[in-house]
Design a protein around this motif. Structure first.
Motif, PDB file in Angstrom:
ATOM      1  N   SER A   1       0.830  -1.207   0.000  1.00  0.00           N
ATOM      2  CA  SER A   1       0.000   0.000   0.000  1.00  0.00           C
ATOM      3  C   SER A   1       0.861   1.252   0.000  1.00  0.00           C
ATOM      4  O   SER A   1       0.568   2.216  -0.708  1.00  0.00           O
ATOM      5  N   VAL A   2       1.924   1.243   0.782  1.00  0.00           N
ATOM      6  CA  VAL A   2       2.812   2.402   0.811  1.00  0.00           C
ATOM      7  C   VAL A   2       3.506   2.568  -0.531  1.00  0.00           C
ATOM      8  O   VAL A   2       3.693   3.695  -1.011  1.00  0.00           O
ATOM      9  N   GLY A   3       3.872   1.457  -1.167  1.00  0.00           N
ATOM     10  CA  GLY A   3       4.452   1.542  -2.499  1.00  0.00           C
ATOM     11  C   GLY A   3       3.489   2.177  -3.488  1.00  0.00           C
ATOM     12  O   GLY A   3       3.876   3.044  -4.279  1.00  0.00           O
ATOM     13  N   ALA A   4       2.230   1.787  -3.411  1.00  0.00           N
ATOM     14  CA  ALA A   4       1.213   2.378  -4.282  1.00  0.00           C
ATOM     15  C   ALA A   4       1.031   3.855  -3.977  1.00  0.00           C
ATOM     16  O   ALA A   4       0.846   4.681  -4.876  1.00  0.00           O
ATOM     17  N   TYR A   5       1.079   4.186  -2.699  1.00  0.00           N
ATOM     18  CA  TYR A   5       0.933   5.579  -2.268  1.00  0.00           C
ATOM     19  C   TYR A   5       2.002   6.463  -2.913  1.00  0.00           C
ATOM     20  O   TYR A   5       1.708   7.519  -3.473  1.00  0.00           O
ATOM     21  N   TRP A   6       3.256   6.038  -2.839  1.00  0.00           N
ATOM     22  CA  TRP A   6       4.349   6.866  -3.344  1.00  0.00           C
ATOM     23  C   TRP A   6       4.394   6.910  -4.866  1.00  0.00           C
ATOM     24  O   TRP A   6       4.970   7.845  -5.447  1.00  0.00           O
ATOM     25  N   ARG A   7       3.795   5.931  -5.518  1.00  0.00           N
ATOM     26  CA  ARG A   7       3.787   5.956  -6.983  1.00  0.00           C
ATOM     27  C   ARG A   7       2.837   7.005  -7.521  1.00  0.00           C
ATOM     28  O   ARG A   7       2.920   7.420  -8.668  1.00  0.00           O
ATOM     29  N   ARG A   8       1.905   7.430  -6.684  1.00  0.00           N
ATOM     30  CA  ARG A   8       0.988   8.476  -7.133  1.00  0.00           C
ATOM     31  C   ARG A   8       1.705   9.811  -7.195  1.00  0.00           C
ATOM     32  O   ARG A   8       2.716  10.018  -6.519  1.00  0.00           O
ATOM     33  N   THR A   9       1.141  10.710  -7.960  1.00  0.00           N
ATOM     34  CA  THR A   9       1.689  12.068  -7.935  1.00  0.00           C
ATOM     35  C   THR A   9       1.310  12.710  -6.598  1.00  0.00           C
ATOM     36  O   THR A   9       0.348  12.284  -5.941  1.00  0.00           O
ATOM     37  N   ALA A  10       2.067  13.724  -6.238  1.00  0.00           N
ATOM     38  CA  ALA A  10       1.839  14.390  -4.953  1.00  0.00           C
ATOM     39  C   ALA A  10       0.397  14.893  -4.837  1.00  0.00           C
ATOM     40  O   ALA A  10      -0.222  14.836  -3.780  1.00  0.00           O
ATOM     41  N   ALA A  11      -0.141  15.352  -5.946  1.00  0.00           N
ATOM     42  CA  ALA A  11      -1.492  15.913  -5.916  1.00  0.00           C
ATOM     43  C   ALA A  11      -2.540  14.862  -5.598  1.00  0.00           C
ATOM     44  O   ALA A  11      -3.623  15.180  -5.100  1.00  0.00           O
ATOM     45  N   LYS A  12      -2.231  13.603  -5.880  1.00  0.00           N
ATOM     46  CA  LYS A  12      -3.235  12.558  -5.686  1.00  0.00           C
ATOM     47  C   LYS A  12      -3.051  11.816  -4.362  1.00  0.00           C
ATOM     48  O   LYS A  12      -3.742  10.844  -4.090  1.00  0.00           O
ATOM     49  N   ARG A  13      -2.082  12.277  -3.565  1.00  0.00           N
ATOM     50  CA  ARG A  13      -1.873  11.618  -2.270  1.00  0.00           C
ATOM     51  C   ARG A  13      -2.786  12.292  -1.251  1.00  0.00           C
ATOM     52  O   ARG A  13      -2.407  13.260  -0.599  1.00  0.00           O
ATOM     53  N   ASP A  14      -3.968  11.764  -1.144  1.00  0.00           N
ATOM     54  CA  ASP A  14      -4.951  12.381  -0.255  1.00  0.00           C
ATOM     55  C   ASP A  14      -5.546  11.303   0.621  1.00  0.00           C
ATOM     56  O   ASP A  14      -6.534  10.660   0.264  1.00  0.00           O
ATOM     57  N   SER A  15      -4.910  11.040   1.725  1.00  0.00           N
ATOM     58  CA  SER A  15      -5.394   9.974   2.605  1.00  0.00           C
ATOM     59  C   SER A  15      -4.970  10.305   4.031  1.00  0.00           C
ATOM     60  O   SER A  15      -4.274  11.288   4.281  1.00  0.00           O
ATOM     61  N   ARG A  16      -5.398   9.460   4.956  1.00  0.00           N
ATOM     62  CA  ARG A  16      -4.985   9.624   6.358  1.00  0.00           C
ATOM     63  C   ARG A  16      -3.469   9.532   6.480  1.00  0.00           C
ATOM     64  O   ARG A  16      -2.870  10.161   7.347  1.00  0.00           O
ATOM     65  N   TYR A  17      -2.883   8.742   5.610  1.00  0.00           N
ATOM     66  CA  TYR A  17      -1.429   8.573   5.677  1.00  0.00           C
ATOM     67  C   TYR A  17      -0.728   9.882   5.345  1.00  0.00           C
ATOM     68  O   TYR A  17       0.285  10.226   5.953  1.00  0.00           O
ATOM     69  N   THR A  18      -1.276  10.635   4.413  1.00  0.00           N
ATOM     70  CA  THR A  18      -0.707  11.937   4.065  1.00  0.00           C
ATOM     71  C   THR A  18      -0.713  12.853   5.283  1.00  0.00           C
ATOM     72  O   THR A  18       0.274  13.533   5.571  1.00  0.00           O
ATOM     73  N   VAL A  19      -1.829  12.869   5.983  1.00  0.00           N
ATOM     74  CA  VAL A  19      -1.951  13.733   7.165  1.00  0.00           C
ATOM     75  C   VAL A  19      -0.923  13.336   8.218  1.00  0.00           C
ATOM     76  O   VAL A  19      -0.262  14.186   8.821  1.00  0.00           O
ATOM     77  N   SER A  20      -0.772  12.046   8.436  1.00  0.00           N
ATOM     78  CA  SER A  20       0.164  11.596   9.474  1.00  0.00           C
ATOM     79  C   SER A  20       1.607  11.916   9.080  1.00  0.00           C
ATOM     80  O   SER A  20       2.417  12.310   9.927  1.00  0.00           O
ATOM     81  N   LEU A  21       1.932  11.811   7.795  1.00  0.00           N
ATOM     82  CA  LEU A  21       3.297  12.139   7.357  1.00  0.00           C
ATOM     83  C   LEU A  21       3.567  13.637   7.465  1.00  0.00           C
ATOM     84  O   LEU A  21       4.693  14.054   7.750  1.00  0.00           O
ATOM     85  N   GLN A  22       2.539  14.445   7.244  1.00  0.00           N
ATOM     86  CA  GLN A  22       2.712  15.890   7.392  1.00  0.00           C
ATOM     87  C   GLN A  22       3.060  16.250   8.831  1.00  0.00           C
ATOM     88  O   GLN A  22       3.833  17.178   9.088  1.00  0.00           O
ATOM     89  N   GLU A  23       2.492  15.520   9.766  1.00  0.00           N
ATOM     90  CA  GLU A  23       2.820  15.748  11.178  1.00  0.00           C
ATOM     91  C   GLU A  23       4.298  15.459  11.432  1.00  0.00           C
ATOM     92  O   GLU A  23       4.964  16.175  12.165  1.00  0.00           O
ATOM     93  N   ILE A  24       4.805  14.398  10.811  1.00  0.00           N
ATOM     94  CA  ILE A  24       6.213  14.035  10.993  1.00  0.00           C
ATOM     95  C   ILE A  24       7.115  15.079  10.336  1.00  0.00           C
ATOM     96  O   ILE A  24       8.166  15.423  10.859  1.00  0.00           O
ATOM     97  N   GLU A  25       6.677  15.580   9.213  1.00  0.00           N
ATOM     98  CA  GLU A  25       7.473  16.570   8.493  1.00  0.00           C
ATOM     99  C   GLU A  25       7.758  17.772   9.386  1.00  0.00           C
ATOM    100  O   GLU A  25       8.845  18.351   9.348  1.00  0.00           O
TER     101      GLU A  25
END
Lengths: 185, 185
Positions: free
Chosen positions: B78-102
């Motif tokens: 799933s994470v591999g699929a996530y990163w294969r998307r363009t940045a604009a299409k990464r819209d999920s709970r995982y994106t939010v959690s990674l933004q917190e880490i950033e």
């Protein structure tokens, strides 16, 4: 910022951390009827103890328990390890010679104009039905728990009081009050 | 069906193995994948790929317990699929959690040494070992399982705000821990 690296690193964590998170779910999930049943049973036990116990100190209610001034045995300490306005974590370290039973009563107090004022008090009913014993040479983390009352503490100086029982050989268990101060900024 | 029986089906190369796996753990797998990829159809594909991965790995692998092993495959795909998307299409709970880490990454010039994902994983494990079990579970649920704060709150018996506050403190602690270790994200 390399969130990709963090993401890859999380994927390589040892499975034991994932197992712990999965198992925690199973341990904590209780049906509502069991929670209420346990609370009712706890209340019955407390009421029965109050009616029939022959304790000289009469310390079966929270206020009386929290007023006990018996000095805790050397090596038994309470510290606040993590603080936020809506809750805090405590650590009981038992380097005394005796087992310690956790969970009789607690209270949060605020320091105001030279004296301590009660913020909230919890009684025996909110502690685990099966008491936890902290053996000599071990320690226990826990939550102070005011978050469950929907409380958010204003900035100030506070202290947390926790009643535990000392389990000495050849003696009835007796309560002592552990105290730890903390600051909300 | 017990995990041992499911694994035995894999060893027998029985077609029922995948069905049994899906019946027992399908909901958890889909939930995890959806948290990461944010799309039901993509999550379905990831989980199917994970089942194929398990089919190819078992035997000779004989995972015990089975669920963390399976979820790790699901997450990896799933994470591999996530990163294969363009940045604009990464819209999920995982994106939010990674933004917190950033937000908790070291600033430029604070730490010179950049480590690879495996070394970072070992460092994060060291950090996790400093946490209480409760906080460790909250961290894993947020940054491995990509659960929402609300889901974590329901699981832990805390308020959503309490979970959010705890995560802030945990991230701050992690940042300090990694800086002391000379590790940058």
């Amino acid at each position: 910022m390399n969130t990709r690296k963090f993401s890859d690193a999380m994927d390589q964590l040892h499975p034991k951390y994932v197992e712990e998170a999965l198992e925690y779910r199973k341990r904590q999930k209780k049906p509502l009827w069991l929670k209420w049943g346990a609370a009712a049973a706890s209340l019955c036990l407390v009421v029965t103890a109050v009616l029939f116990a022959a304790r000289a100190d009469g310390a079966d209610n929270s206020d009386a328990l929290l007023a006990v001034d018996t000095i805790p045995p050397a090596g038994l300490t309470l510290t606040i390890v993590d603080v936020a306005p809506d809750d805090a974590e405590f650590l009981i370290t038992n380097n005394s010679d005796f087992p310690v039973r956790y969970g009789r009563a607690n209270r949060v107090e605020r320091y105001d104009s030279g004296s301590w004022t009660e913020v909230t008090t919890e009684s025996a009913g909110v502690f685990p039905l099966a008491p936890r014993t902290i053996q000599p040479g071990t320690r226990m983390y826990g939550m102070c728990g005011w978050v469950v009352k929907g409380l958010t503490l204003e900035p100030g100086v506070y202290r947390y009081l926790l009643v535990v029982d000392i389990l000495e050989d050849d003696r009835e268990p007796y309560p002592v009050v552990l105290k730890a101060e903390f600051v909300i900024e | 069906m017990e995990d041992a029986a499911i694994i035995e089906l894999f060893f027998q190369r029985s077609e029922q193995a995948i069905q049994a796996l899906d019946e027992k753990y399908g909901a958890l797998c889909h939930s995890l994948s959806y948290n990461i990829v944010g799309d039901r159809q993509d999550a379905e594909e990831c989980v199917n790929d994970a089942y194929l991965g398990a089919w190819n790995a078992i035997p000779p692998a004989r995972p015990a317990p089975l669920l963390p092993y399976l979820l790790k495959i699901v997450r990896n795909i799933s994470v591999g699929a996530y990163w294969r998307r363009t940045a604009a299409k990464r819209d999920s709970r995982y994106t939010v959690s990674l933004q917190e880490i950033e937000c908790c990454a070291a600033g430029a010039g604070e730490v010179e040494d950049a480590v690879d994902a495996r070394e970072l994983a070992r460092s994060i494990e060291g950090f996790l070992d400093t946490l209480t079990a409760e906080n460790r579970v909250i961290f894993l649920r947020r940054y491995w399982f990509a659960d929402s704060c609300r889901d974590i709150a329901n699981l832990m018996g805390l308020s959503e705000k309490a979970v959010s506050v705890r995560l802030v403190r945990i991230r701050q602690k992690m940042r300090q821990y990694l800086l002391k270790k000379g590790v940058s994200l």
